[in-house]
Design an enzyme around this catalytic site. Structure first.
Site, short mmCIF file in Angstrom:
data_model
loop_
_atom_site.label_atom_id
_atom_site.label_comp_id
_atom_site.label_asym_id
_atom_site.label_seq_id
_atom_site.Cartn_x
_atom_site.Cartn_y
_atom_site.Cartn_z
N HIS A 47 -7.30 -15.90 23.66
CA HIS A 47 -7.66 -16.82 22.58
C HIS A 47 -9.17 -16.86 22.40
O HIS A 47 -9.69 -16.74 21.29
CB HIS A 47 -7.14 -18.22 22.85
N HIS B 293 -12.21 -15.78 18.88
CA HIS B 293 -13.51 -16.31 18.46
C HIS B 293 -14.62 -15.27 18.31
O HIS B 293 -15.45 -15.38 17.40
CB HIS B 293 -13.98 -17.36 19.47
N GLU C 5 -11.32 -23.21 14.37
CA GLU C 5 -10.02 -22.95 15.00
C GLU C 5 -8.91 -22.65 13.99
O GLU C 5 -8.11 -21.74 14.20
CB GLU C 5 -9.60 -24.15 15.87
N SER D 255 -5.31 -15.72 16.84
CA SER D 255 -4.85 -15.37 18.19
C SER D 255 -3.41 -15.78 18.43
O SER D 255 -2.88 -15.57 19.52
CB SER D 255 -5.75 -16.03 19.24
#
Length: 290
Positions: A127, A132, A173, A192
């Site tokens: 993740h 990111h 996010e 993700s």
């Protein structure tokens, strides 16, 4: 990746960073990364914002195995001045903001087990790094992340972290972006997640609403399931400009006098891309009530 406790855990530095210890990863760990990577890149073709997919190539994340943070940081540093640093888990709010403000992205170093392939509570290396890091190779988004960290330090001093956390949640996010060929994914929590990569764009259940800073910061969010509303930006430049030009202190004061909004709320003033049926969330409520 933030929490309130300030005492660093054993083995961590004062800033909560730890060695990645890349050599300790097993063949099974690398195989799990490769399995997740292959599944997600196949899903994201044509769905993720092109800047995300370009970041995978620029940073050479398409090579097999869990990335070495030192090598990844070298490439990022040359591109946008960012680094990736390992941490043992969630870090205190102030330190989280300090790392971002100094262009350091904190990432967990563990990787999920096979039984956790579709869901785990605490973010793992897949993740954090796959989700990111690719966009940190984009100069505008990289600047936005630094600006967010600087804003977080100010919010911490003003006691307004909860409001600013909603901005991170609904952009970094779980953000969507509008481009010439339609809506695209860019939020790390979506790109993700195999299931949410499909749900966020295709499912009729969630609302998809135009980005509005004040409205977004009034809106609660889900941490336990897919989002009931997603906010759509027009560009990364919009995010950066908004962060750089907004005086957040009076905005926080205004928000303190307004009620929070539920996750499925649509206001008359909203720019609505999709008025969701909320069928998914309603079904979950019914199942939970049984």
């Amino acid at each position: 990746m933030a929490q309130t406790e300030m005492i660093a855990p054993p083995g961590a530095r004062e800033d909560w960073t730890i060695p990645q210890d890349w050599a300790a990863y097993t063949a099974q760990d690398h195989a799990m990364w490769d399995r997740l990577f292959a599944r997600q890149t196949q899903m994201l073709a044509g769905r993720a914002v092109p800047e995300f997919l370009e970041g995978l190539d620029i940073l050479r994340m398409t090579r097999p195995g869990i990335p070495d943070f030192a090598e990844l940081s070298d490439r990022l540093m040359q591109r946008t001045g960012w680094q990736v640093v390992a941490v043992p888990g969630l870090v205190p709010d102030r330190l989280f903001f300090e790392h971002l403000a100094n262009r350091r992205f904190v990432a967990g170093r563990f990787i999920r087990q096979p039984e956790q392939i579709d869901y785990l509570e605490e973010p793992d290396v897949f993740h954090d790094v796959f989700g990111h890091v690719p966009l940190l190779a984009n100069p505008v988004f990289a600047d936005y992340m630094q600006a967010y960290g600087e804003g977080g330090l100010r919010a911490h001093a003003l006691g307004s972290i909860e409001r600013l956390a909603r901005l991170y949640w609904y952009t970094v996010e779980f953000g969507l972006i509008r481009q010439d060929d339609g809506l695209k994914l860019y939020g790390a929590g979506i790109v993700s997640s195999h299931g949410e990569s499909e749900f966020a764009l295709d499912d009729p259940s969630p609302n998809r609403l135009g980005f509005d800073l004040k409205r977004l910061m009034r809106t609660r969010y889900r941490i336990d399931d897919y989002q009931q509303s997603y906010f759509v930006i027009d560009s990364f430049e919009q995010l950066l400009r908004m962060t750089a030009e907004t005086d957040f202190a009076p905005l926080y004061a205004q928000l303190d006098g307004l009620p929070d909004l539920d996750t499925d709320t649509i206001l008359p003033t909203d720019r609505v891309f999709t008025r969701g049926s909320q069928a998914y969330a309603n079904k979950k409520k019914e199942e939970d009530a049984l």
